[in-house]
Write an enzyme that holds these catalytic residues in place. Structure first.
Site, PDB file in Angstrom:
ATOM      1  N   GLU A 174     -48.555  58.887  -7.320  1.00 51.53           N
ATOM      2  CA  GLU A 174     -47.117  59.198  -7.268  1.00 51.53           C
ATOM      3  C   GLU A 174     -46.420  58.691  -8.534  1.00 51.53           C
ATOM      4  O   GLU A 174     -46.899  57.779  -9.194  1.00 51.53           O
ATOM      5  CB  GLU A 174     -46.487  58.512  -6.054  1.00 51.53           C
ATOM      6  N   ASP A 175     -45.272  59.274  -8.817  1.00 47.71           N
ATOM      7  CA  ASP A 175     -44.461  58.779  -9.929  1.00 47.71           C
ATOM      8  C   ASP A 175     -43.685  57.532  -9.509  1.00 47.71           C
ATOM      9  O   ASP A 175     -43.613  56.556 -10.230  1.00 47.71           O
ATOM     10  CB  ASP A 175     -43.492  59.862 -10.446  1.00 47.71           C
ATOM     11  N   ASP A 193     -39.543  55.185  -3.816  1.00 58.58           N
ATOM     12  CA  ASP A 193     -38.126  54.849  -3.725  1.00 58.58           C
ATOM     13  C   ASP A 193     -37.869  54.397  -2.280  1.00 58.58           C
ATOM     14  O   ASP A 193     -38.212  53.277  -1.915  1.00 58.58           O
ATOM     15  CB  ASP A 193     -37.329  56.098  -4.145  1.00 58.58           C
ATOM     16  N   PHE A 197     -31.307  54.631 -10.869  1.00 62.95           N
ATOM     17  CA  PHE A 197     -31.897  55.937 -11.148  1.00 62.95           C
ATOM     18  C   PHE A 197     -32.552  55.965 -12.523  1.00 62.95           C
ATOM     19  O   PHE A 197     -31.950  55.565 -13.516  1.00 62.95           O
ATOM     20  CB  PHE A 197     -30.829  57.029 -11.038  1.00 62.95           C
ATOM     21  N   ARG A 242     -38.375  65.043 -17.878  1.00 61.66           N
ATOM     22  CA  ARG A 242     -39.760  64.700 -17.509  1.00 61.66           C
ATOM     23  C   ARG A 242     -40.647  64.456 -18.726  1.00 61.66           C
ATOM     24  O   ARG A 242     -41.660  63.775 -18.649  1.00 61.66           O
ATOM     25  CB  ARG A 242     -40.403  65.843 -16.699  1.00 61.66           C
TER      26      ARG A 242
END
Ligand code: IMP
Ligand code: MG
Length: 179
Positions: A103-104, A107, A156, A169
Protein backbone atom coordinates in the site's frame (compact mmCIF):
# COMPACT_ATOMS: atom_id res chain seq x y z
CA UNK A 1 17.84 18.48 -6.02
CA UNK A 2 14.09 18.32 -5.37
CA UNK A 3 12.07 21.51 -4.95
CA UNK A 4 11.22 22.53 -1.41
CA UNK A 5 7.71 23.55 -2.46
CA UNK A 6 5.34 22.30 -5.13
CA UNK A 7 1.90 23.39 -6.31
CA UNK A 8 -0.69 20.74 -7.16
CA UNK A 9 -3.94 22.09 -8.54
CA UNK A 10 -4.66 25.05 -6.24
CA UNK A 11 -2.63 23.94 -3.21
CA UNK A 12 0.95 24.43 -2.08
CA UNK A 13 2.88 21.57 -0.47
CA UNK A 14 6.21 21.53 1.41
CA UNK A 15 8.87 18.84 1.15
CA UNK A 16 8.46 16.24 3.92
CA UNK A 17 10.58 13.27 2.81
CA UNK A 18 13.26 13.54 0.14
CA UNK A 19 13.86 10.94 -2.54
CA UNK A 20 17.14 9.88 -0.92
CA UNK A 21 15.48 9.44 2.50
CA UNK A 22 12.73 7.37 0.94
CA UNK A 23 15.11 5.22 -1.06
CA UNK A 24 17.35 4.62 1.96
CA UNK A 25 14.33 3.44 3.93
CA UNK A 26 13.17 1.20 1.08
CA UNK A 27 16.66 -0.33 1.04
CA UNK A 28 16.26 -1.17 4.75
CA UNK A 29 12.78 -2.65 4.30
CA UNK A 30 14.03 -4.68 1.36
CA UNK A 31 16.68 -6.35 3.51
CA UNK A 32 13.93 -7.56 5.85
CA UNK A 33 11.67 -8.61 2.98
CA UNK A 34 14.50 -10.52 1.31
CA UNK A 35 15.36 -12.27 4.56
CA UNK A 36 11.79 -13.34 5.09
CA UNK A 37 10.63 -14.20 1.57
CA UNK A 38 13.69 -15.10 -0.51
CA UNK A 39 12.99 -18.85 -0.61
CA UNK A 40 9.20 -18.57 -0.55
CA UNK A 41 8.25 -17.32 -4.04
CA UNK A 42 5.89 -14.66 -2.69
CA UNK A 43 3.18 -12.77 -4.52
CA UNK A 44 3.69 -9.02 -4.29
CA UNK A 45 0.20 -7.61 -4.50
CA UNK A 46 0.10 -3.87 -5.12
CA UNK A 47 -2.96 -1.77 -4.40
CA UNK A 48 -3.45 0.63 -7.31
CA UNK A 49 -3.08 3.42 -8.02
CA UNK A 50 -1.12 4.77 -5.08
CA UNK A 51 1.23 1.86 -4.43
CA UNK A 52 2.71 1.67 -7.92
CA UNK A 53 5.91 3.60 -7.18
CA UNK A 54 6.71 2.14 -3.75
CA UNK A 55 5.76 -1.34 -5.00
CA UNK A 56 8.03 -1.04 -8.02
CA UNK A 57 10.99 -0.08 -5.83
CA UNK A 58 10.37 -3.02 -3.47
CA UNK A 59 10.04 -5.51 -6.30
CA UNK A 60 13.24 -4.25 -8.00
CA UNK A 61 15.16 -4.98 -4.78
CA UNK A 62 13.81 -8.51 -4.30
CA UNK A 63 16.38 -11.19 -5.04
CA UNK A 64 14.36 -14.41 -5.23
CA UNK A 65 11.60 -15.73 -7.46
CA UNK A 66 8.33 -13.86 -7.04
CA UNK A 67 5.07 -12.97 -8.74
CA UNK A 68 3.71 -9.45 -9.09
CA UNK A 69 0.01 -8.78 -9.07
CA UNK A 70 -2.30 -5.78 -8.77
CA UNK A 71 -5.71 -4.88 -7.49
CA UNK A 72 -7.64 -1.69 -7.35
CA UNK A 73 -9.51 -0.83 -4.17
CA UNK A 74 -11.98 1.99 -3.80
CA UNK A 75 -13.40 2.78 -0.40
CA UNK A 76 -16.80 4.29 0.02
CA UNK A 77 -17.18 5.59 3.54
CA UNK A 78 -20.50 6.70 4.93
CA UNK A 79 -22.89 4.18 3.43
CA UNK A 80 -24.85 2.70 6.30
CA UNK A 81 -22.34 4.44 8.57
CA UNK A 82 -19.57 1.95 7.79
CA UNK A 83 -16.97 1.98 5.05
CA UNK A 84 -17.40 -0.51 2.24
CA UNK A 85 -14.60 -1.40 -0.11
CA UNK A 86 -15.01 -2.26 -3.75
CA UNK A 87 -12.25 -4.33 -5.31
CA UNK A 88 -11.83 -4.13 -9.08
CA UNK A 89 -10.03 -6.64 -11.21
CA UNK A 90 -9.69 -10.39 -11.15
CA UNK A 91 -7.51 -11.39 -8.23
CA UNK A 92 -4.89 -13.93 -9.29
CA UNK A 93 -5.00 -17.13 -7.20
CA UNK A 94 -3.35 -16.67 -3.80
CA UNK A 95 -4.44 -19.92 -2.14
CA UNK A 96 -1.50 -21.49 -0.26
CA UNK A 97 0.82 -18.70 -1.37
CA UNK A 98 2.71 -16.14 0.75
CA UNK A 99 1.26 -12.74 -0.07
CA UNK A 100 2.77 -9.34 0.66
CA UNK A 101 0.15 -6.64 0.20
CA UNK A 102 1.71 -3.31 -0.78
CA UNK A 103 0.00 0.00 0.00
CA UNK A 104 0.99 3.63 -0.36
CA UNK A 105 -0.48 4.79 2.95
CA UNK A 106 -2.49 3.59 5.92
CA UNK A 107 -4.70 6.46 6.96
CA UNK A 108 -7.96 5.51 8.76
CA UNK A 109 -7.21 1.89 7.83
CA UNK A 110 -10.76 1.42 6.52
CA UNK A 111 -9.63 0.15 3.13
CA UNK A 112 -7.33 -2.46 4.60
CA UNK A 113 -9.71 -3.45 7.38
CA UNK A 114 -12.02 -4.62 4.58
CA UNK A 115 -9.43 -5.84 2.12
CA UNK A 116 -7.30 -8.00 4.42
CA UNK A 117 -10.19 -10.28 5.51
CA UNK A 118 -11.28 -10.61 1.86
CA UNK A 119 -7.79 -11.80 1.00
CA UNK A 120 -7.60 -14.08 4.05
CA UNK A 121 -10.78 -15.76 2.85
CA UNK A 122 -8.78 -16.94 -0.17
CA UNK A 123 -6.49 -18.88 2.20
CA UNK A 124 -3.03 -17.55 1.42
CA UNK A 125 -0.36 -19.34 3.44
CA UNK A 126 0.59 -15.95 4.91
CA UNK A 127 -0.52 -12.35 4.46
CA UNK A 128 1.62 -9.41 5.45
CA UNK A 129 1.34 -5.69 4.82
CA UNK A 130 3.92 -3.22 3.57
CA UNK A 131 3.03 0.47 3.49
CA UNK A 132 5.29 3.37 2.58
CA UNK A 133 3.45 5.72 4.95
CA UNK A 134 1.40 5.30 8.10
CA UNK A 135 -0.59 7.96 9.98
CA UNK A 136 -0.94 6.43 13.47
CA UNK A 137 -3.12 9.31 14.70
CA UNK A 138 -5.71 8.62 11.98
CA UNK A 139 -5.99 4.86 12.48
CA UNK A 140 -9.48 3.63 13.37
CA UNK A 141 -9.01 -0.12 13.01
CA UNK A 142 -7.00 -2.90 14.55
CA UNK A 143 -4.31 -3.23 11.93
CA UNK A 144 -0.62 -4.06 11.91
CA UNK A 145 1.81 -2.70 9.32
CA UNK A 146 4.51 -5.37 9.06
CA UNK A 147 6.84 -3.29 6.89
CA UNK A 148 6.30 0.43 7.49
CA UNK A 149 8.33 3.05 5.64
CA UNK A 150 7.56 6.15 7.70
CA UNK A 151 5.13 7.16 10.41
CA UNK A 152 3.89 10.65 9.52
CA UNK A 153 1.63 13.25 11.18
CA UNK A 154 -2.09 13.23 10.40
CA UNK A 155 -1.78 15.66 7.49
CA UNK A 156 -2.47 15.40 3.77
CA UNK A 157 0.49 14.35 1.62
CA UNK A 158 1.24 13.87 -2.07
CA UNK A 159 4.02 12.39 -4.16
CA UNK A 160 5.66 8.99 -4.59
CA UNK A 161 2.39 7.58 -5.93
CA UNK A 162 0.01 9.58 -3.75
CA UNK A 163 -2.28 12.10 -5.39
CA UNK A 164 -4.37 15.16 -4.80
CA UNK A 165 -7.29 14.84 -7.22
CA UNK A 166 -5.19 12.57 -9.43
CA UNK A 167 -2.19 14.89 -9.71
CA UNK A 168 1.13 14.71 -7.91
CA UNK A 169 1.75 10.96 -8.13
CA UNK A 170 4.90 11.42 -10.23
CA UNK A 171 7.01 13.33 -7.69
CA UNK A 172 9.83 11.10 -6.37
CA UNK A 173 9.51 12.68 -2.90
CA UNK A 174 6.71 13.20 -0.35
CA UNK A 175 5.18 16.65 0.18
CA UNK A 176 2.82 17.79 2.91
CA UNK A 177 0.02 20.34 2.59
CA UNK A 178 1.30 23.72 3.68
CA UNK A 179 0.11 25.32 6.88
P1 IMP B 1 -7.70 4.63 4.48
O1 IMP B 1 -8.34 5.78 5.20
O2 IMP B 1 -6.59 4.02 5.29
O3 IMP B 1 -8.73 3.61 4.05
O4 IMP B 1 -7.02 5.24 3.18
C1 IMP B 1 -7.65 5.16 1.95
C2 IMP B 1 -6.84 5.72 0.84
O5 IMP B 1 -6.92 7.13 0.90
C3 IMP B 1 -5.34 5.43 0.82
O6 IMP B 1 -4.99 4.19 0.28
C4 IMP B 1 -4.86 6.55 -0.07
O7 IMP B 1 -5.00 6.19 -1.43
C5 IMP B 1 -5.79 7.68 0.30
N1 IMP B 1 -5.12 8.61 1.24
C6 IMP B 1 -5.14 8.60 2.59
N2 IMP B 1 -4.41 9.60 3.11
C7 IMP B 1 -3.90 10.26 2.03
C8 IMP B 1 -3.04 11.43 1.90
O8 IMP B 1 -2.56 12.05 2.86
N3 IMP B 1 -2.75 11.80 0.61
C9 IMP B 1 -3.23 11.16 -0.49
N4 IMP B 1 -4.01 10.08 -0.41
C10 IMP B 1 -4.36 9.64 0.85
MG1 MG C 1 -4.20 3.66 -1.70
Amino acid sequence: MASEKITVHDKVFDLLLSQSEIEARIDQLSVLINEHYREQCPIFLMVLNGAFMFGTELVKRFQGPCEVSFLRAKSYVGMASSGSVQVDGQLSPIKNRPVLLIEDIVDSGTTLAKLMPMLRDENPISLRLASLLFKPAALQHDLKVDYCGFEIPNRFVVGYGLDYNQLGRNYPAIYVLEG
